[in-house]
Motif scaffolding. Structure first.
Motif, PDB file in Angstrom:
ATOM      1  N   MET A  96     -71.579-103.635  -0.144  1.00  0.00           N
ATOM      2  CA  MET A  96     -72.191-102.373   0.256  1.00  0.00           C
ATOM      3  C   MET A  96     -72.467-101.574  -1.011  1.00  0.00           C
ATOM      4  SD  MET A  96     -73.247-100.519   2.816  1.00  0.00           S
ATOM      5  CE  MET A  96     -72.496-101.282   4.223  1.00  0.00           C
ATOM      6  N   LEU A  97     -73.692-101.096  -1.158  1.00  0.00           N
ATOM      7  CA  LEU A  97     -74.097-100.308  -2.317  1.00  0.00           C
ATOM      8  C   LEU A  97     -74.352 -98.873  -1.882  1.00  0.00           C
ATOM      9  CD1 LEU A  97     -75.033-100.049  -5.296  1.00  0.00           C
ATOM     10  CD2 LEU A  97     -77.315-100.762  -4.509  1.00  0.00           C
ATOM     11  N   ASP A  98     -73.849 -97.922  -2.661  1.00  0.00           N
ATOM     12  CA  ASP A  98     -74.138 -96.507  -2.445  1.00  0.00           C
ATOM     13  C   ASP A  98     -74.661 -95.946  -3.755  1.00  0.00           C
ATOM     14  OD1 ASP A  98     -74.405 -93.987  -1.362  1.00  0.00           O
ATOM     15  OD2 ASP A  98     -72.264 -93.604  -1.153  1.00  0.00           O
ATOM     16  N   ILE A  99     -75.604 -95.045  -3.662  1.00  0.00           N
ATOM     17  CA  ILE A  99     -76.160 -94.405  -4.849  1.00  0.00           C
ATOM     18  C   ILE A  99     -76.168 -92.905  -4.614  1.00  0.00           C
ATOM     19  CG2 ILE A  99     -78.188 -94.143  -6.335  1.00  0.00           C
ATOM     20  CD1 ILE A  99     -78.953 -97.041  -5.584  1.00  0.00           C
ATOM     21  N   ALA A 100     -75.562 -92.182  -5.569  1.00  0.00           N
ATOM     22  CA  ALA A 100     -75.524 -90.712  -5.547  1.00  0.00           C
ATOM     23  C   ALA A 100     -74.956 -90.171  -4.242  1.00  0.00           C
ATOM     24  CB  ALA A 100     -76.920 -90.146  -5.818  1.00  0.00           C
ATOM     25  N   GLY A 101     -74.045 -90.912  -3.612  1.00  0.00           N
ATOM     26  CA  GLY A 101     -73.385 -90.452  -2.392  1.00  0.00           C
ATOM     27  C   GLY A 101     -74.258 -90.468  -1.151  1.00  0.00           C
ATOM     28  N   PHE A 102     -75.423 -91.105  -1.217  1.00  0.00           N
ATOM     29  CA  PHE A 102     -76.340 -91.118  -0.077  1.00  0.00           C
ATOM     30  C   PHE A 102     -75.701 -91.715   1.167  1.00  0.00           C
ATOM     31  CE2 PHE A 102     -79.451 -93.267   2.616  1.00  0.00           C
ATOM     32  CZ  PHE A 102     -80.304 -92.212   2.928  1.00  0.00           C
ATOM     33  N   ARG A 103     -75.092 -92.900   1.028  1.00  0.00           N
ATOM     34  CA  ARG A 103     -74.493 -93.563   2.201  1.00  0.00           C
ATOM     35  C   ARG A 103     -73.304 -92.775   2.745  1.00  0.00           C
ATOM     36  NH1 ARG A 103     -76.737 -98.441   3.533  1.00  0.00           N
ATOM     37  NH2 ARG A 103     -77.354 -99.755   1.804  1.00  0.00           N
ATOM     38  N   ALA A 104     -72.529 -92.173   1.864  1.00  0.00           N
ATOM     39  CA  ALA A 104     -71.375 -91.386   2.320  1.00  0.00           C
ATOM     40  C   ALA A 104     -71.846 -90.215   3.187  1.00  0.00           C
ATOM     41  CB  ALA A 104     -70.568 -90.887   1.129  1.00  0.00           C
ATOM     42  N   ARG A 105     -72.889 -89.517   2.737  1.00  0.00           N
ATOM     43  CA  ARG A 105     -73.429 -88.397   3.529  1.00  0.00           C
ATOM     44  C   ARG A 105     -74.040 -88.911   4.826  1.00  0.00           C
ATOM     45  NH1 ARG A 105     -75.013 -87.216  -1.573  1.00  0.00           N
ATOM     46  NH2 ARG A 105     -77.167 -87.882  -1.224  1.00  0.00           N
ATOM     47  N   LYS A 106     -74.748 -90.033   4.731  1.00  0.00           N
ATOM     48  CA  LYS A 106     -75.386 -90.621   5.914  1.00  0.00           C
ATOM     49  C   LYS A 106     -74.324 -91.048   6.935  1.00  0.00           C
ATOM     50  CE  LYS A 106     -79.323 -92.224   7.640  1.00  0.00           C
ATOM     51  NZ  LYS A 106     -80.487 -91.411   7.907  1.00  0.00           N
ATOM     52  N   ARG A 107     -73.217 -91.606   6.439  1.00  0.00           N
ATOM     53  CA  ARG A 107     -72.130 -92.044   7.318  1.00  0.00           C
ATOM     54  C   ARG A 107     -71.581 -90.858   8.125  1.00  0.00           C
ATOM     55  NH1 ARG A 107     -69.247 -95.145   3.969  1.00  0.00           N
ATOM     56  NH2 ARG A 107     -69.940 -97.075   4.893  1.00  0.00           N
ATOM     57  N   GLU A 108     -71.413 -89.699   7.473  1.00  0.00           N
ATOM     58  CA  GLU A 108     -70.921 -88.497   8.174  1.00  0.00           C
ATOM     59  C   GLU A 108     -71.891 -88.079   9.276  1.00  0.00           C
ATOM     60  OE1 GLU A 108     -69.936 -85.214   5.600  1.00  0.00           O
ATOM     61  OE2 GLU A 108     -68.845 -86.531   4.231  1.00  0.00           O
ATOM     62  N   GLN A 109     -73.196 -88.055   8.955  1.00  0.00           N
ATOM     63  CA  GLN A 109     -74.208 -87.681   9.941  1.00  0.00           C
ATOM     64  C   GLN A 109     -74.221 -88.646  11.118  1.00  0.00           C
ATOM     65  OE1 GLN A 109     -77.720 -87.860   7.540  1.00  0.00           O
ATOM     66  NE2 GLN A 109     -77.485 -85.788   6.708  1.00  0.00           N
ATOM     67  N   LEU A 110     -74.156 -89.930  10.824  1.00  0.00           N
ATOM     68  CA  LEU A 110     -74.203 -90.950  11.877  1.00  0.00           C
ATOM     69  C   LEU A 110     -72.962 -90.917  12.758  1.00  0.00           C
ATOM     70  CD1 LEU A 110     -75.695 -93.801   9.721  1.00  0.00           C
ATOM     71  CD2 LEU A 110     -76.830 -92.689  11.657  1.00  0.00           C
ATOM     72  N   THR A 111     -71.820 -90.613  12.159  1.00  0.00           N
ATOM     73  CA  THR A 111     -70.588 -90.487  12.939  1.00  0.00           C
ATOM     74  C   THR A 111     -70.730 -89.348  13.946  1.00  0.00           C
ATOM     75  OG1 THR A 111     -69.263 -91.405  11.150  1.00  0.00           O
ATOM     76  CG2 THR A 111     -68.092 -90.087  12.780  1.00  0.00           C
ATOM     77  N   GLN A 112     -71.332 -88.249  13.515  1.00  0.00           N
ATOM     78  CA  GLN A 112     -71.567 -87.119  14.423  1.00  0.00           C
ATOM     79  C   GLN A 112     -72.554 -87.497  15.526  1.00  0.00           C
ATOM     80  OE1 GLN A 112     -72.785 -83.870  11.912  1.00  0.00           O
ATOM     81  NE2 GLN A 112     -70.737 -83.591  11.056  1.00  0.00           N
ATOM     82  N   ILE A 113     -73.600 -88.237  15.165  1.00  0.00           N
ATOM     83  CA  ILE A 113     -74.583 -88.680  16.164  1.00  0.00           C
ATOM     84  C   ILE A 113     -73.906 -89.576  17.202  1.00  0.00           C
ATOM     85  CG2 ILE A 113     -76.587 -90.201  16.513  1.00  0.00           C
ATOM     86  CD1 ILE A 113     -77.659 -89.059  13.821  1.00  0.00           C
ATOM     87  N   GLY A 114     -73.065 -90.508  16.749  1.00  0.00           N
ATOM     88  CA  GLY A 114     -72.358 -91.399  17.670  1.00  0.00           C
ATOM     89  C   GLY A 114     -71.416 -90.645  18.586  1.00  0.00           C
TER      90      GLY A 114
END
Length: 168
Positions: A96-114
């Motif tokens: 898993m690759l993350d750049i500049a925290g993009f995936r970490a922020r996306k993970r938080e948003q997606l967790t809220q959506i779920g």
């Protein structure tokens, strides 16, 4: 030669994942040099997969070029990095690759959506269909739905594959 001593399987897996991370880091450092971009590489092992992040001290505006619109460039770089690991090891990588925290922020948003979709399915008693998502995004949403005590499944064909949250 592989160590077949009982109880070493976990150690072998960790060593293999650390090796994947090292190969990926070398590949990405070369890429950063070619692109003349500044960034530090952080390696870890998370959920039985190598995780590599490119982070920057300065404003990560330069690194945003490597993320692209909605993570499209990041996804492509992740696949290229996985191929570089595969070329070296002969094994398919789930890195898993993350750049500049993009995936970490996306993970938080997606967790809220779920979580929100799970609440909606519980409240209405009807399945909730979400917008199409990448495999990474669907995985995060499936995990969030499971944490809320419901089931979910993916339906459709790429790139229109989506999560459907099922009521209890």
């Amino acid at each position: 030669m592989t160590d077949t001593t009982p109880g070493t399987k976990g150690t072998d897996t960790l060593t293999r994942l650390e090796q994947e991370g090292e190969i990926a880091a070398d590949y990405l450092e070369g890429l950063l040099d070619i692109a003349d971009l500044d960034g530090d590489i952080d390696m870890d092992v998370e959920a039985d997969r190598a995780a590599v992040s490119i982070i920057s001290d300065a404003t990560s505006r330069d690194l945003q070029k490597l993320v692209g619109r909605d993570g499209e460039v990041l996804e492509a770089l992740q696949e290229l990095t996985r191929l570089a690991v595969h070329r070296e090891t002969g094994d398919r990588s789930r890195l898993m690759l993350d750049i500049a925290g993009f995936r970490a922020r996306k993970r938080e948003q997606l967790t809220q959506i779920g979580a929100k979709a799970a609440e909606e399915a519980k409240g209405t008693g009807k399945p909730v269909k979400l917008d199409p998502m990448t495999p990474f995004e669907r995985k995060v949403v499936h995990d969030a739905v499971a944490a809320a005590g419901l089931r979910s499944e993916s339906e459709g064909e790429e790139p229109q594959r989506r999560v459907v949250v099922l009521p209890a």
